[in-house]
Write an enzyme that holds these catalytic residues in place. Structure first.
Site, PDB file in Angstrom:
ATOM      1  CG  ASP A   1      24.032 -21.939  -5.503  1.00 18.82           C
ATOM      2  OD1 ASP A   1      22.816 -22.007  -5.407  1.00 18.82           O
ATOM      3  OD2 ASP A   1      24.704 -22.866  -4.704  1.00 18.82           O
ATOM      4  CD  GLU A   2      24.669 -22.344 -12.228  1.00 21.98           C
ATOM      5  OE1 GLU A   2      23.683 -22.188 -11.861  1.00 21.98           O
ATOM      6  OE2 GLU A   2      24.906 -23.536 -12.527  1.00 21.98           O
TER       7      GLU A   2
ATOM      8  CE  LYS B   1      19.467 -21.820 -11.863  1.00 20.58           C
ATOM      9  NZ  LYS B   1      21.014 -22.215 -11.060  1.00 20.58           N
TER      10      LYS B   1
ATOM     11  N   GLY C   1      16.970 -21.860  -4.727  1.00 19.60           N
ATOM     12  CA  GLY C   1      17.210 -20.609  -4.208  1.00 19.60           C
ATOM     13  C   GLY C   1      17.545 -19.180  -5.036  1.00 19.60           C
ATOM     14  CG  HIS C   2      16.181 -19.256  -8.696  1.00 18.34           C
ATOM     15  ND1 HIS C   2      15.219 -19.636  -9.620  1.00 18.34           N
ATOM     16  CD2 HIS C   2      17.226 -20.137  -8.442  1.00 18.34           C
ATOM     17  CE1 HIS C   2      15.911 -20.706  -9.993  1.00 18.34           C
ATOM     18  NE2 HIS C   2      17.151 -21.318  -9.343  1.00 18.34           N
TER      19      HIS C   2
ATOM     20  CB  THR D   1      18.383 -28.567  -0.112  1.00 16.65           C
ATOM     21  OG1 THR D   1      17.341 -29.180  -0.676  1.00 16.65           O
ATOM     22  CG2 THR D   1      19.345 -28.134  -0.994  1.00 16.65           C
TER      23      THR D   1
ATOM     24  CD  GLN E   1      17.932 -27.920  -8.203  1.00 20.35           C
ATOM     25  OE1 GLN E   1      17.265 -28.194  -8.969  1.00 20.35           O
ATOM     26  NE2 GLN E   1      17.417 -26.944  -7.311  1.00 20.35           N
TER      27      GLN E   1
ATOM     28  CB  THR F   1      20.984 -24.789   3.376  1.00 19.84           C
ATOM     29  OG1 THR F   1      21.939 -24.618   2.518  1.00 19.84           O
ATOM     30  CG2 THR F   1      19.909 -25.909   2.680  1.00 19.84           C
TER      31      THR F   1
ATOM     32  NE  ARG G   1      23.790 -27.052   2.344  1.00 21.71           N
ATOM     33  CZ  ARG G   1      23.712 -28.121   1.532  1.00 21.71           C
ATOM     34  NH1 ARG G   1      24.293 -29.278   2.010  1.00 21.71           N
ATOM     35  NH2 ARG G   1      22.998 -28.028   0.573  1.00 21.71           N
TER      36      ARG G   1
HETATM   37  P1  IMP Z   1      18.852 -32.134  -3.129  1.00 27.16           P
HETATM   38  O1  IMP Z   1      18.527 -31.509  -4.348  1.00 27.16           O
HETATM   39  O2  IMP Z   1      18.376 -31.373  -2.034  1.00 27.16           O
HETATM   40  O3  IMP Z   1      18.565 -33.477  -3.160  1.00 27.16           O
HETATM   41  O4  IMP Z   1      20.359 -32.148  -3.143  1.00 27.16           O
HETATM   42  C1  IMP Z   1      21.242 -32.771  -3.843  1.00 27.16           C
HETATM   43  C2  IMP Z   1      22.553 -31.935  -4.518  1.00 27.16           C
HETATM   44  O5  IMP Z   1      22.041 -30.612  -5.019  1.00 27.16           O
HETATM   45  C3  IMP Z   1      23.173 -31.148  -2.977  1.00 27.16           C
HETATM   46  O6  IMP Z   1      24.578 -31.187  -3.155  1.00 27.16           O
HETATM   47  C4  IMP Z   1      22.641 -29.959  -3.049  1.00 27.16           C
HETATM   48  O7  IMP Z   1      23.653 -29.127  -2.163  1.00 27.16           O
HETATM   49  C5  IMP Z   1      22.628 -29.607  -4.437  1.00 27.16           C
HETATM   50  N1  IMP Z   1      21.556 -28.557  -4.646  1.00 27.16           N
HETATM   51  C6  IMP Z   1      20.215 -28.813  -4.609  1.00 27.16           C
HETATM   52  N2  IMP Z   1      19.627 -27.523  -5.005  1.00 27.16           N
HETATM   53  C7  IMP Z   1      20.692 -26.625  -5.187  1.00 27.16           C
HETATM   54  C8  IMP Z   1      20.500 -25.222  -5.691  1.00 27.16           C
HETATM   55  O8  IMP Z   1      19.852 -24.672  -5.982  1.00 27.16           O
HETATM   56  N3  IMP Z   1      21.975 -24.716  -5.718  1.00 27.16           N
HETATM   57  C9  IMP Z   1      23.042 -25.311  -5.738  1.00 27.16           C
HETATM   58  N4  IMP Z   1      23.127 -26.618  -5.232  1.00 27.16           N
HETATM   59  C10 IMP Z   1      21.774 -27.383  -4.935  1.00 27.16           C
END
Ligand code: IMP
Length: 432
Positions: free
Chosen positions: A12-13, A15, A39-40, A128, A219, A296, A298
């Site tokens: 979430d920087e 990018k 989520g860009h 997510t 990520q 999400t 969140r």
């Molecule tokens: P997953 O990638 O859905 O398995 O989630 C694993 C971890 O990575 C969780 O803490 C998510 O919140 C985090 N995460 C996954 N995708 C993103 C993203 O695009 N931005 C920020 N955190 C992410």
């Protein structure tokens, strides 16, 4: 000259904006890992676009967008995104190409993601819930289904049947039928077919033809499966090492590496976060910075800039420069803290510890700097920034060991300061 743009924090920087603004200097943008957990967010002329699976270069006409073998693809999510872009007037045409070696996310992966989180209880990752982890699990266990498998209906039937049966055995209460899964996949196969390519061949040819490619990470480094805060990570290599394996290109082809980092820090999901602020300042960062998950919704955890984490990202990725984002969110703060090291069990630590338990106990050691009251929002040159903001950036650079090549001062493309000298942009044959 190629360029890799990746996250230097916990995702979430910003990018999406950086990739979007640099895209016009490249002919292709390629994603190398992750899936629609990303989520860009990109703003163009006031319109907001959220790109999940499709590279952020898609908003520029004529740019080819590549989804590499390191990405996990949910065809339903891909088509939903294509339809959404088309509805909003973006002509995606035949500009999206997907590796035949990319693994598919199937409906049971989403179910397994939810189940696995429920089973972990208090120790949940906070995923997510898009099925990302279970899809990568199948890939590593050598039972995954790849995009290229869609062209062989017989083999596909066998694979789907075996996988769904195995899932049902694993999840006692599950009675998923394999036939509807197969039928849906065969439908997706039709639509996916024109997009499927050997991405390694495609990129190699493009490079031989003298084209420049941008590699887009999803990520962030601290969520990398190997180098992140394991196990509170995603399931892929978000760091620079993932570019070569996730696209089938030589490591030396990744070009310069630009790390994107906010002027503060956020994290979504569980796991240690030394500079997290739970009180008023954390809330102010969240509200001013609209720190809510693009995928999400969140609320993101917020805190001060963590130079220990950035130094780590600089080392792991060999960062050539930083793109420092959301500077404007700090407008109006009286004082700003910068974490320069940690204190853990009475000891000073200047490196990010590998041990998650140790990291969870680390207290940040802060250096405090005066804030600024004049707005930085929308600034396009370094000189337009208040002096305190320039000093803040200079100090971030010093303690992070990497220079800010780009400073983002708002969500629109033009709200950006580019310092051409830092990345030696001339080597790319262009001026931003
Ligand atoms: P997953 O990638 O859905 O398995 O989630 C694993 C971890 O990575 C969780 O803490 C998510 O919140 C985090 N995460 C996954 N995708 C993103 C993203 O695009 N931005 C920020 N955190 C992410």
């Amino acid at each position: 000259m190629n360029l890799t743009v990746l996250g230097a924090q916990w995702g979430d920087e910003g990018k999406g904006k950086i990739v979007d603004m640099l895209t016009r200097h490249f002919s292709m943008v390629a994603r190398y890992q992750g899936g629609h957990n990303a989520g860009h967010t990109v703003y163009v002329n006031g319109a907001k676009f959220i790109l999940r699976l499709i590279p952020s270069g898609i908003l520029h006409p004529g740019i080819t967008c590549v989804i590499g073998n390191g990405v996990v693809v949910d065809p339903q999510a891909l088509f939903a995104e294509v339809d959404e872009l088309t509805k909003n007037g973006i002509d995606v045409g035949n500009r999206i190409l997907v590796s035949d070696k990319a693994h598919l996310i199937l409906p049971y992966h989403r179910d397994l993601d939810l189940l696995s989180e429920a089973r972990r209880g208090e120790r949940k990752i906070g995923t997510t819930s898009r099925g990302i982890g279970p899809a990568y699990e199948d890939k590593i266990a050598r039972r995954g289904i790849r995009v290229g498998d869609l062209s062989d209906p017989k083999g596909l039937e066998q694979n789907v049947r075996d996988n769904v049966t195995a899932r049902n055995r694993l999840v006692q209460e599950s009675t998923m039928e394999w036939k509807p899964v197969l039928e849906q996949l065969l439908k997706h196969a039709e639509r996916l077919k024109p997009m499927v390519r050997d991405v390694s061949v495609l990129l190699t040819q493009a490079m031989r033809d003298g084209q420049s490619i941008m590699f887009e990470g999803a990520q962030g480094t601290l969520l990398d499966i190997d180098h992140g805060t394991y196990p509170y990570v995603t399931s892929s290599n978000a760091s620079a090492g993932g570019v070569a394996t996730g696209l089938g290109i030589p490591p030396r082809a990744i070009g310069k590496v630009l790390g994107v980092a906010k002027a503060y820090t956020t994290r979504v999901g569980e796991g240690p976060f030394p500079t997290e602020l739970s009180g008023e300042i954390g809330n102010r960062l969240r509200e001013t910075g609209s720190e809510y998950g693009a995928v999400t919704g969140r609320p993101r955890r917020c805190g001060w800039y963590d130079a220990v984490a950035i130094r780590y990202a600089a080392r792991i990725n060999g960062l050539d420069g930083l793109a420092l984002t959301k500077l404007d969110v700090l407008d109006g703060f009286e004082r700003l803290d910068i974490c320069t090291s940690y204190r853990c069990a009475g000891r000073a630590l200047t490196e990010l510890p590998s041990d998650i338990g140790q990291l969870a106990q680390c207290e940040p050691v802060y250096e405090s700097m005066p804030g600024w009251s004049a707005p930085t929002k929308g600034a396009q040159t370094f000189d337009q920034l208040p002096e305190a903001a320039r000093k803040y950036i200079a100090r971030l650079e010093e303690v992070s060991g990497v220079k800010a090549a780009i400073v983002s001062t708002g969500s629109e493309r033009d709200d950006t300061i580019v310092r051409n000298d830092v990345l030696q942009i001339s080597e790319f044959g262009f001026q931003i």
